[in-house]
Design an enzyme around this catalytic site. Sequence first.
Site, PDB file in Angstrom:
ATOM      1  N   TRP A 147      45.501  41.996  40.347  1.00 47.92           N
ATOM      2  CA  TRP A 147      46.728  42.040  39.953  1.00 47.92           C
ATOM      3  C   TRP A 147      48.035  42.132  38.355  1.00 47.92           C
ATOM      4  CZ3 TRP A 147      50.133  37.921  42.624  1.00 47.92           C
ATOM      5  CH2 TRP A 147      49.484  37.045  41.954  1.00 47.92           C
ATOM      6  N   ASP A 148      47.341  40.974  37.586  1.00 48.84           N
ATOM      7  CA  ASP A 148      48.057  40.835  36.376  1.00 48.84           C
ATOM      8  C   ASP A 148      48.629  42.065  36.348  1.00 48.84           C
ATOM      9  OD1 ASP A 148      45.879  39.236  37.076  1.00 48.84           O
ATOM     10  OD2 ASP A 148      46.869  38.140  34.741  1.00 48.84           O
ATOM     11  N   GLU A 204      43.769  30.369  43.895  1.00 49.54           N
ATOM     12  CA  GLU A 204      42.562  29.976  44.777  1.00 49.54           C
ATOM     13  C   GLU A 204      41.769  29.186  44.036  1.00 49.54           C
ATOM     14  OE1 GLU A 204      42.020  34.575  41.385  1.00 49.54           O
ATOM     15  OE2 GLU A 204      42.066  32.898  40.403  1.00 49.54           O
TER      16      GLU A 204
END
Length: 714
Positions: free
Chosen positions: A307-308, A437
């Site tokens: 997703w970076d 996370e």
Amino acid sequence: SNPTSGFEVKPSHLDMSDPYIFTSDTLPSDRRFLPPLANGLLGWRVYNTIMHMGGVYNGEGGRCHRADVPCPLAVKVEMEAPAQQSYSLDTHTGIFAHTLSSAGVVASQFLYSHRHYSNLMVMEVLLVRQGASEEPVSVQLVNSFTPVSRDIVFETGPDYRGGSHILGKTNTAEFPGGPCPSVHLIWTPIPLTLTLQPGQHQARWGFILTVADSLGAAQAGFDEGLDLMATGSLRSSHEKAWKELWLQSKVEVVGSETLSRAVIGCLFYLLSAFPSIHETSRSFGGVSPGGLSNGGDGQDYWGHVFWDQDIWMYPGIALFYPKLARTVLEYRVGTMDGAKDNAQKQGYKGLKFPWESAVSGREVCPQDIYGQQEIHINGDVTLAFQHYLYLTEDLSMFREARGSELIYGVADYWVSRVTWHPEDKTYHLLGVMPPDEYYYNVNNSVYTNTVAKLSLQFAVELADLLQHPAPKEWLEVAENIKIPFDNALQYHPEYDGYIKGHPVKQADTVMLGYPLGLPMSADVRRNDLEAYEPVTDPDGPAMTWSMFAISWMELGEAEKAQRLLEKCFNNIQGPFQVWSESSDGSGAVNFLTGMGGFLQAVLFGYTGFRLVIKECLAFSSLLPENISELCIRGVNYLGQQMDWLLRKEEICIILREQPDGVGNTKPENLQVVLKTSGTKIPLTPGNRKSRTCSDCNQFLFSPDHIHKSSYTAW
């Protein structure tokens, strides 16, 4: 190895005050922070024996990583005589230079990944005699190259036009039955010494390397390099390409040299990760957290795409370069077959983009739980598509280029993934991992549910735009998905059951305001920030504080925002402005994710730029005390390019002459709409439009807008 006739090498005359040139008398003690040189296809950290090629991975599934390719340009120039040494990275031109100055000679070595001809990497050496001596003067070329790789079994091919040639294939495909990419290298042989002969004042040499996926492409690239050398245009064509990029975008800060260099470094390294704006034939391999120069087995996230790319790196590039933005979307479209396979394996419909992606779009994360639970990636991907449409109105990306198929596929996934809960009459997303996370197998991550809501709403909007029948479930789920909120404490808990005050790894809930744009009051926004800022890991990933900074700017807290943004300076490792993932230098290197977040804080924080709805670019500037002026050149909106100059009491906007449309779009007529007074100011090319900050409330986020002059349908 005689000096090459017609080959142009310019001496390095460095302006030490130029913020675009990073200089040092020594190399960093940690060689991970040597500058990466990349061009969207090839990536290399200077002097390293290993380089990488976009889209070339070795290993199956969770063992997949960027394949190590040996680099024949891993050469250091040395001399026996005592010499003063200097190193520089010129971000104007993307050229790294090493200069040795002795009593008898100045030797300069130049290294670059060619910005226009992406298969080419170049080393140039220039010797200039000093003093009156006519004796021969030599330098040594210390080469650490060996033609071996742990990922590719190379064999020697026949020489080509005087160039050495090796070729091989990766050992293991990304998935069973998948292709093993071929790699061909052809390069100019590099001698052990170079000598300035008696009577010569100066001499110059050029060495080229071409890397390609076929023999024909490698030979064509080598031919191109030789032709460019013969005409003296090898370097000039490279510099021209970088000049063209910088003409399209420039971000300059007055008041803080540290901030200015940081912004320049971020934009330079991010641009280096993208292909040429003229590249149309080659498929782009995406952008990984450490870029092309990193990502081998077990390091820098294996070179995978996360997703970076879509949330952190993409927005700052898309604001200036719609063509480069489109390559990111095309990369995701190219992985749809893999995303469909991921969804089916998990028992769902539609498309499930991998948490970690390589070429096929199949999940390549080494640990299954991330691929199974960090499903917010789907909404992150579609947000980039929505951003692109609002910036460009380029419908060809959604029609002919299959972007609509991707958006609809993600919507179908969400509908099949949610669970209806009759108790609260909302849809839930169960068993997920949020961006934070530290937690997993939680229900209703507020970030995940919000991006799901946004991507479903965008699917409905796009279907209406393209006259495609939208399943009623898309809107039904979008309107009724649970967005966790604590009415008593007036803040958003990170997920169902989150206990306020528990530690948080990184920016998560604070991203609801930006970039997600979830409507909420200023008090709730402040409560979210005050809840999560003290419990966010101070050693967490670099991009986190940028999101806090943007949020505080929206609330008018410029100095608080600036203090948080300046935390990012701890992640910048000198002297070449290379970022580390963590402030102590650990984690991924050349951490483009952190750079992307930092750049967004400048581009979207100080300016207040927001694509809140289609046909409207909102802005509301706020500069901290130590920044007197911010100049942003080349903002690309609806086919027009604008230059912005922000000062404490004034905003100036200049619409550029002869804009270049994108895709199937044509430049739109634009006007500034001042929110407080309703005044409309047409923007005409070349004319400067200004307003003072008294025209709007500068201490709350009360944005003015750039609008199309008419609101006709697309």
